[in-house]
Design a protein around this motif. Sequence first.
Motif, PDB file in Angstrom:
ATOM      1  N   ARG A 190      -3.975   4.862  -3.593  1.00 39.97           N
ATOM      2  CA  ARG A 190      -4.281   3.420  -3.055  1.00 39.97           C
ATOM      3  C   ARG A 190      -3.393   3.544  -1.801  1.00 39.97           C
ATOM      4  O   ARG A 190      -2.437   2.809  -1.628  1.00 39.97           O
ATOM      5  CB  ARG A 190      -3.900   2.288  -4.093  1.00 39.97           C
ATOM      6  CG  ARG A 190      -4.524   2.235  -5.487  1.00 39.97           C
ATOM      7  CD  ARG A 190      -6.241   2.056  -5.193  1.00 39.97           C
ATOM      8  NE  ARG A 190      -6.856   1.731  -6.293  1.00 39.97           N
ATOM      9  CZ  ARG A 190      -6.955   2.493  -7.302  1.00 39.97           C
ATOM     10  NH1 ARG A 190      -6.840   3.855  -7.162  1.00 39.97           N
ATOM     11  NH2 ARG A 190      -7.744   1.965  -8.557  1.00 39.97           N
ATOM     12  N   SER A 210       1.000  -1.266  -0.030  1.00 41.18           N
ATOM     13  CA  SER A 210       0.172   0.097   0.029  1.00 41.18           C
ATOM     14  C   SER A 210       0.765   1.250   0.096  1.00 41.18           C
ATOM     15  O   SER A 210       2.089   1.252   0.356  1.00 41.18           O
ATOM     16  CB  SER A 210      -0.802  -0.257   1.178  1.00 41.18           C
ATOM     17  OG  SER A 210      -0.005   0.065   2.368  1.00 41.18           O
ATOM     18  N   TYR A 268      -4.181   2.968   1.331  1.00 38.69           N
ATOM     19  CA  TYR A 268      -4.501   2.088   2.269  1.00 38.69           C
ATOM     20  C   TYR A 268      -4.752   0.452   1.845  1.00 38.69           C
ATOM     21  O   TYR A 268      -5.434  -0.302   2.478  1.00 38.69           O
ATOM     22  CB  TYR A 268      -5.713   2.512   3.187  1.00 38.69           C
ATOM     23  CG  TYR A 268      -5.112   3.692   4.196  1.00 38.69           C
ATOM     24  CD1 TYR A 268      -5.688   4.835   3.931  1.00 38.69           C
ATOM     25  CD2 TYR A 268      -4.088   3.236   5.302  1.00 38.69           C
ATOM     26  CE1 TYR A 268      -5.194   5.736   4.727  1.00 38.69           C
ATOM     27  CE2 TYR A 268      -4.034   4.657   5.919  1.00 38.69           C
ATOM     28  CZ  TYR A 268      -4.171   5.584   5.618  1.00 38.69           C
ATOM     29  OH  TYR A 268      -3.839   6.888   6.605  1.00 38.69           O
ATOM     30  N   THR A 269      -4.624   0.363   0.303  1.00 39.97           N
ATOM     31  CA  THR A 269      -4.971  -0.917  -0.230  1.00 39.97           C
ATOM     32  C   THR A 269      -4.030  -1.342  -1.033  1.00 39.97           C
ATOM     33  O   THR A 269      -2.961  -0.827  -1.248  1.00 39.97           O
ATOM     34  CB  THR A 269      -6.299  -0.699  -1.305  1.00 39.97           C
ATOM     35  OG1 THR A 269      -5.942   0.165  -2.167  1.00 39.97           O
ATOM     36  CG2 THR A 269      -7.566   0.024  -0.452  1.00 39.97           C
ATOM     37  N   THR A 270      -4.253  -2.829  -1.302  1.00 43.84           N
ATOM     38  CA  THR A 270      -3.109  -3.643  -2.056  1.00 43.84           C
ATOM     39  C   THR A 270      -3.785  -4.108  -3.200  1.00 43.84           C
ATOM     40  O   THR A 270      -3.984  -5.576  -3.188  1.00 43.84           O
ATOM     41  CB  THR A 270      -2.372  -4.598  -1.115  1.00 43.84           C
ATOM     42  OG1 THR A 270      -3.453  -5.354  -0.435  1.00 43.84           O
ATOM     43  CG2 THR A 270      -1.527  -3.798   0.054  1.00 43.84           C
ATOM     44  N   PRO A 271      -3.980  -3.555  -4.201  1.00 46.70           N
ATOM     45  CA  PRO A 271      -4.824  -4.089  -5.420  1.00 46.70           C
ATOM     46  C   PRO A 271      -3.974  -5.233  -6.169  1.00 46.70           C
ATOM     47  O   PRO A 271      -2.750  -5.170  -6.292  1.00 46.70           O
ATOM     48  CB  PRO A 271      -4.792  -2.934  -6.384  1.00 46.70           C
ATOM     49  CG  PRO A 271      -4.092  -2.136  -6.103  1.00 46.70           C
ATOM     50  CD  PRO A 271      -3.776  -2.043  -4.602  1.00 46.70           C
TER      51      PRO A 271
END
Length: 128
Positions: free
Chosen positions: A104, A54, A106-109
């Motif tokens: 992004r 992230s 706080y996300t880990t696509p």
Amino acid sequence: QVQLVESGGGLVQAGGSLRLSCAASGRTFSISRSAMGWFRQASGKDREFVAAVSGSGGMTLYADSVKGRATISRDNAKNTVSLQMNMLKFEDTAVYYCAAASDRYYTTPSDRREYGRWGQGTQVTVSS
């Protein structure tokens, strides 16, 4: 112009290690708010997710195929992201791509469609 440049690929024996690096450049581009990911594409196969971190650096995600053998890390101050791969297997042979997904934090696509910037790739060849 924004660029992601990978380095660190090469030929390694099975069981060995490699550290891939990705450097982002461009006058106004900072990776600090972007999730960064590594993907790979073996000959004749689709590009697949390997790992992501992230924007905050606090969250990581790994494909099952590399879990326990790979570590993704980032240095926002240096605008770089790295992928340490250990216990390499023949099936890890592929071109490895670095990619950035904007906003992004706080996300880990893991979906490659979320990544808007890509590097040119670096070849990793594992000999059995």
